[in-house]
Design an enzyme around this catalytic site. Structure first.
Site, PDB file in Angstrom:
ATOM      1  N   ASP A 168      29.830  42.688  34.642  1.00  0.00           N
ATOM      2  CA  ASP A 168      30.207  41.754  35.713  1.00  0.00           C
ATOM      3  C   ASP A 168      31.720  41.678  35.884  1.00  0.00           C
ATOM      4  O   ASP A 168      32.481  41.942  34.954  1.00  0.00           O
ATOM      5  CB  ASP A 168      29.668  40.341  35.399  1.00  0.00           C
ATOM      6  CG  ASP A 168      30.222  39.799  34.101  1.00  0.00           C
ATOM      7  OD1 ASP A 168      30.216  40.555  33.101  1.00  0.00           O
ATOM      8  OD2 ASP A 168      30.684  38.643  34.067  1.00  0.00           O
ATOM      9  N   GLU A 169      32.115  41.298  37.067  1.00  0.00           N
ATOM     10  CA  GLU A 169      33.487  40.898  37.373  1.00  0.00           C
ATOM     11  C   GLU A 169      34.547  41.856  36.825  1.00  0.00           C
ATOM     12  O   GLU A 169      35.575  41.421  36.320  1.00  0.00           O
ATOM     13  CB  GLU A 169      33.757  39.489  36.814  1.00  0.00           C
ATOM     14  CG  GLU A 169      32.847  38.431  37.390  1.00  0.00           C
ATOM     15  CD  GLU A 169      33.015  37.065  36.735  1.00  0.00           C
ATOM     16  OE1 GLU A 169      32.980  36.070  37.468  1.00  0.00           O
ATOM     17  OE2 GLU A 169      33.177  36.991  35.504  1.00  0.00           O
ATOM     18  N   ALA A 170      34.284  43.157  36.961  1.00  0.00           N
ATOM     19  CA  ALA A 170      35.262  44.141  36.467  1.00  0.00           C
ATOM     20  C   ALA A 170      36.307  44.367  37.554  1.00  0.00           C
ATOM     21  O   ALA A 170      36.481  45.484  38.061  1.00  0.00           O
ATOM     22  CB  ALA A 170      34.553  45.439  36.081  1.00  0.00           C
TER      23      ALA A 170
END
Ligand code: TNX
Length: 523
Positions: A334-336
């Site tokens: 997530d949220e890279a």
């Protein structure tokens, strides 16, 4: 004064009171518990007009073979409040009988059960021990709330007569606890397992590493925990601690005894600052970043072009796979926001197959859907929008989906803007909001057949103490558990609201710190 000591004093006071008001032989009236009081709502409930079963000092529990440990656990659960010996024997009559493979009822499957209660006895049947365990949770809820007391109470210990036939809607019924932002020690994780298993939750996802801390010992990478998990790590620098692999194995066993499977998560390629503080070679420039104790997200990334990144990922995945009896291993994703998109996809294309190499099904946050290899994975849908075309496409190509929409299922969202603890970036989530949605049709383009289940994640940025964990989780986790277990045909807010209102007393008696939502009339 500790909670247990207060509980003891209250128990003693209550005993004195009942002793003063009740004359010998006169017993309190039956509680309001009915066959329809159960959370999550069973699939089929048929009350009978006959007298209830009554647990007495001479009741015997019968079970053999693989049913025996489940029966032992039931007896242990019922002894403190009843004060009855409740011996578990191989044979006997007129008591509570737990039996496997006796129904030839394929409908109940591996996790369902059939419960028949009459005044002459209780028959609990299942095809597998997991089904018996689920049935035992139902039996506990059919007894009066005082069954949760830790000391002997005077009560008519009745179970309403009738038949319940039950099985889960979804195979995956999950809760997640974030140990990275604030570490929560094994004793607290066990208490959480006890509570979630009451509601027939069968997976506990542990978020074991993030920017602020690394919480699981990995052989060959000792600084992950000595540096990344030590004192001073975690949000505000007060959430330090980590699990040794022995701690972890012990948790896995403890959970398995309660038919809960632990799903480990190491978040990659973002959310890795703690690992990079410990091992600067995991950054592209080789320079250690500063430790982070704030709650921002999206700034860290593994260096996807370096081979050491994949040695690291493979070591972690191999060791977690070896520690995990269950089928799933979560690799985050997530949220890279600091990983360029092509690099992200290339990373996932290498790392998703690594999970399969070590015998597990890869599981990741919904961003992994961007990688073609995700079609063989389980995708955890956390979006606040119902449209994620890339998830729909992956599901159409074979991926399974676990629903955790942040505006419905996130236990770390505040109940309202005045409740203490939690965040509100995805909105506020009162009990009804958590309850009133259908996981089977939530994500547009994801067919109902691709939905593996539902999970309620509890991120721990604001949660230092276990009491705060409980306050965020309960009662909303009961709502999510009902979405995951009960057939949609039983879905009914008014019914759930009333059952939850009655359930509150059980949490109170166990000392669970839950949110007394104004939407509920608590008994
Ligand atoms: C987003 S949602 C995150 C986490 C935070 C959480 C707080 C998702 C997959 N990642 O890193 O802890 O919000 O609610």
């Amino acid at each position: 004064m500790g909670r247990t000591r207060i509980g003891l004093l209250l128990g003693v006071a209550a005993l004195l009171l009942t002793g003063m008001t009740g004359s010998a032989g006169r017993r309190p009236p039956p509680s309001g518990t009915t066959l329809s009081s159960v959370i999550p709502a069973p699939a089929e409930v048929v009350p009978a007009p006959s007298a209830p079963f009554e647990l007495t000092a001479s009741t015997v529990i019968t079970a053999t073979g693989a049913a025996r440990p489940v029966a032992d656990r039931l007896a242990a659960a019922l002894r403190p409040a009843t004060g009855f010996p409740l011996p578990v024997r191989a044979a006997g009559s007129g008591g509570i009988d737990l039996r496997l493979n006796a129904t030839a009822d394929p409908w109940i499957g591996d996790e369902g059960y059939r419960l028949e209660v009459g005044d002459a006895g209780v028959a609990l049947r299942a095809n597998r021990p997991a089904g018996l365990f689920a049935g035992v949770q139902t039996v506990r809820q059919l007894l009066p709330p005082a069954i949760e007391a830790m000391s002997v109470r005077r009560e008519r210990w009745t179970i309403p007569a009738g038949v319940i036939r039950d099985r889960p809607r979804y195979a995956y019924r999950g809760a997640m606890l974030d140990l990275a932002r604030h570490f929560h020690p094994p004793a607290d994780v066990k208490r959480f397992i006890d509570e979630i298993s009451r509601f027939k939750i069968n997976y506990l996802h542990l978020h074991l590493a993030d920017d602020q801390g690394w919480r699981i010992e990995i052989d060959g990478w000792p600084r992950l925990t000595t540096v990344g998990g030590g004192p001073g790590t975690g949000v505000r620098g007060i959430g330090g601690g980590f699990l040794t692999q022995d701690d972890y194995r012990d948790l896995v066993r403890y959970a398995a005894d309660r038919f809960v499977t632990i799903v480990p998560e190491i978040d990659m390629p973002g959310h890795v600052n703690a690992a990079q503080v410990a091992y600067p070679e995991l950054t592209c420039d080789g320079v250690a970043p500063r430790p982070r104790i704030d709650i921002r997200v999206g700034y860290s990334s593994l260096c996807t072009g370096k081979e050491v990144t994949y040695r690291f990922a493979e070591d972690v995945i191999r060791q977690l796979a070896a520690l995990t009896p269950g089928p799933y291993l979560h690799i985050g994703g997530d949220e890279a926001m600091s990983t360029a998109h092509p690099d992200y996809v290339a990373f996932e294309q290498r790392v998703l197959p690594l999970v399969a190499r070590y015998g597990k099904t890869a599981y990741g946050w919904h961003e992994i859907a961007a990688a073609p290899a995700a079609t063989g994975a389980v995708i955890q849908y956390w979006a606040v929008t119902r449209d994620r075309p890339e998830v729909a496409a992956a599901a159409a190509a074979g991926a399974k989906v676990v629903l955790s929409p942040a505006d419905r299922a996130y236990l770390d969202m505040q109940y309202d803007l005045l409740t203490p603890g939690g965040l509100h970036w995805a909105g506020t989530i009162e009990v009804r909001t958590a309850y009133d949605w259908d996981p089977g049709s939530w994500a547009r383009g994801v067919p109902a057949s691709a939905v593996l289940g539902v999970e309620a994640p509890l991120w721990s940025e604001t949660l230092r103490d276990y009491g705060e964990v409980e306050f965020q989780a309960f009662p909303r986790l009961a709502a999510i558990a009902e979405l995951a277990w009960s057939p949609w045909s039983t879905h009914d807010w008014i019914s759930f609201r009333d059952r939850l209102g009655a359930y509150g007393e059980r949490w109170t008696r166990r000392g669970v710190h839950f949110y007394r939502s104004p939407q509920i009339r608590w008994s």
